[in-house]
Design a protein around this motif. Structure first.
Motif: not given
Length: 584
Positions: A153, A177, A300, A302-304, A347-348, A351
């Motif tokens: 992250p 990001y 969203l 790949k979290d990025c 980081p959550d 989401h």
């Protein structure tokens, strides 16, 4: 390519339209100068840009832009539309149909449709971005994206390749990001293999902007004309004295033209507004497009990698929601990304962007399907009512039902276990996940009138708002609250994104300290006529505490009194990095 040649940026934004520009602006405004934000656009932006495209910002969008410090400049150039009119096929006024919902957009100082063509909006946003040291880079296109799976992250997880459209020179960069605000044909969406579910219809619409002459009785309005040949015709007064005419381009009319050009678009515009006369002194822009509704399966990846605006949802312009929905996307995303990048939030939190925005986009798509069909004189799909019903009448009903959603003032986020946390009931009528109403307040000493949203700008911080009520009745609860939160000093530490506001019911005295018998929390305001407490449904004898999110929605509501420390800590520790937790 060598490592030294790779540029490193915190956030790369692809797309230089309003959605991309406002995303970049928020990040540039809220992040320390050590962070790097880059925005690219594949088309050159100049004074020769087309005039057309999006034109309308509804009240909630204007409020959000106001909290970002952008709305005043828009208002300087806009056409503020507060009046609507609906004409039947004979040219007679028919109240209560068409755009009539716009006349009931209350509960905000921005109680009108802010009409300003995208060309002018973009220039205002570019100038604001430039003041924060970021330039729009054009013409550059994103040509490749690689995600590094072994990077954690807030690391440089995205490798992007961009190409100058004229010189064809390519360069690589690494970013933490990536935000795809690159329109309905989004390269970012396709590169991440995100399905774009939905369909396009056979319906086509035409839009023509220009300077006109007409005998229509109320030309400087938002107007609907129930044409028997061109569907429900849009007549919109624009900025700088211009007007937009929009109509359905049926299959029958298409057959009459080998080539549908500007001359044909104007000819059909003139026919669409009959029995009124229309002539164009100047045509600024025109377009023809296919009506359809699509929504990305994910916002969203790949979290990025994020999608925003038309990159993750497209719809007709029937309800004028395109740019408004994009603004809701990026205002929701901007503060979350700012806090996570700085290590102030977990980081959550990122989401919640998809979790909150996707259901609202689906609501829009559902409305838009019905509205777009009705505007082309077709009953909605799956219609179970009278098969001979007048589509214009049904359109009026649907638009009235969607009014608070269309204005944006009724857009809400479902209660959850993180950002919109229900902890207490019966303390306020405004609940977590709902818009925090803008209410008038008075400043201490000068009693200058201000507004809650003016005092809670979107600078990526939360506001703990004490509705302190009548101090004579709430003083014990205020003392208990003070003792309670004093045990959680991290709530007041420098760098924690929380600000405090106290609102006292009744006329202000010469000193807030003397009124309270001690120093109040944060900045003080008075609610002289109790209108703020009443609008929030807070009993002035009991008071309440509301946490407002940076984007102007209510996060949680709790009792004014002992135990507030536990409730506040329970809320903030769900997503903030606080109380000695390790930062990223």
């Amino acid at each position: 390519m060598s490592t030294e040649a790779i540029e490193h940026v915190d956030v790369l934004i692809v797309g230089g339209g309003p959605v991309g520009l406002v995303t970049a602006y928020q990040l540039a405004r809220n992040l320390p100068s050590s962070y790097k934000v880059k925005i690219i656009e594949k088309h050159s932006k100049s004074a020769q840009d087309n005039y057309g495209r999006a034109i309308t910002l509804f009240p909630r969008s204007s409020e959000m832009l106001d909290q970002l410090g952008l709305a005043d400049e828009l208002a300087q150039q806009c056409f503020a539309c507060r009046s609507t009119v609906n004409y039947d096929k004979n040219g007679n006024e028919f109240p209560g149909r068409g755009w009539s919902f716009m006349e009931n957009m209350k509960d905000t100082k921005w109680d009108f449709a802010l009409v300003l063509r995208q060309k002018y909006q973009e220039e205002i946003f570019r100038q604001a971005l430039r003041r924060h040291g970021v330039e729009l880079d054009a013409p550059y296109a994103l040509t490749a994206v690689e995600i590094l799976d072994n990077v954690g992250p807030n690391g440089y997880k995205v490798v992007a390749t961009i190409e100058h459209r004229n010189t064809k020179v390519k360069s690589a960069m690494k970013c933490k990001y990536l935000v795809g605000a690159d329109g309905g044909k989004s390269f970012v969406r396709r590169a991440m293999n995100i399905p774009f579910d939905g369909s396009s219809s056979e319906d086509k619409w035409v839009r023509v902007d220009g300077i006109i002459e007409t005998d229509l009785p109320k030309p400087r309005t938002y107007c609907a004309i129930e044409s028997p040949t061109h569907g429900n015709v849009l007549w919109a007064a624009l900025d700088h004295g211009a007007t937009r005419i929009g109509y359905a381009f049926t299959a029958e009319r298409q057959k009459a033209y080998k080539e549908f050009n500007e001359e044909a678009a104007v000819k059909e515009a003139i026919a669409s507004v009959k029995p009124f006369s229309l002539s164009f002194k100047q045509v600024d822009w025109w377009t023809i497009y296919v009506v359809g509704q699509r929504i990305a399966r994910s916002f969203l990846a790949k979290d990025c990698v994020f999608l925003a605006g038309d990159a993750c949802h497209t719809h007709s312009s029937g309800a004028a929601q395109g740019m408004n929905t994009g603004m809701h996307d990026v205002v929701n995303l901007g503060w979350k990304l700012s806090l996570v990048l700085q290590g102030l939030a977990k980081p959550d939190l990122l989401h919640t962007y998809e979790a909150e925005r996707l259901p609202n986009v689906q609501r829009l798509i559902n409305y838009d399907k019905d509205i777009s069909r009705l505007m082309t004189m077709q009953l909605p799909e799956g219609w179970t009512g009278d098969p001979n019903a007048d589509p214009n009448e049904i359109l009026g009903v649907v638009m009235a039902e969607a009014a608070t959603f269309s204005s944006g003032l009724g857009i809400y986020y479902e209660p959850d276990s993180m950002l919109n946390l229900s902890q207490s009931f019966g303390l306020a009528s405004v609940q977590p996940g709902q818009r925090a109403p803008d209410v008038p307040l008075q400043k201490p000493a000068t009693f200058e009138v201000t507004r809650l949203q003016t005092e809670t700008p979107n600078v990526a911080q939360f506001y703990v708002v004490l509705f302190a009520g009548d101090v004579a009745a709430t003083k014990p609860a205020l003392a208990a609250f003070s003792d309670s939160v004093a045990t959680k000093q991290w709530l007041f530490e420098s760098g924690v994104p929380i600000s405090w506001i106290s609102i006292f019911s009744g006329p202000g005295g010469p000193s807030a300290y003397e009124t309270l018998g001690g120093m109040p929390f944060g900045r003080v305001f008075y609610d002289e006529t109790h209108v703020a407490h009443e609008r929030y449904g807070v009993d002035i004898k009991k008071g309440a505490v509301l946490v407002l999110r940076p984007d102007g929605w209510v996060g949680t509501v709790l009792m004014l009194g002992a135990g507030a420390d536990v409730a506040l800590e329970k809320y903030f520790k769900k997503f903030l990095v606080v109380g000695g937790e390790a930062k990223l």
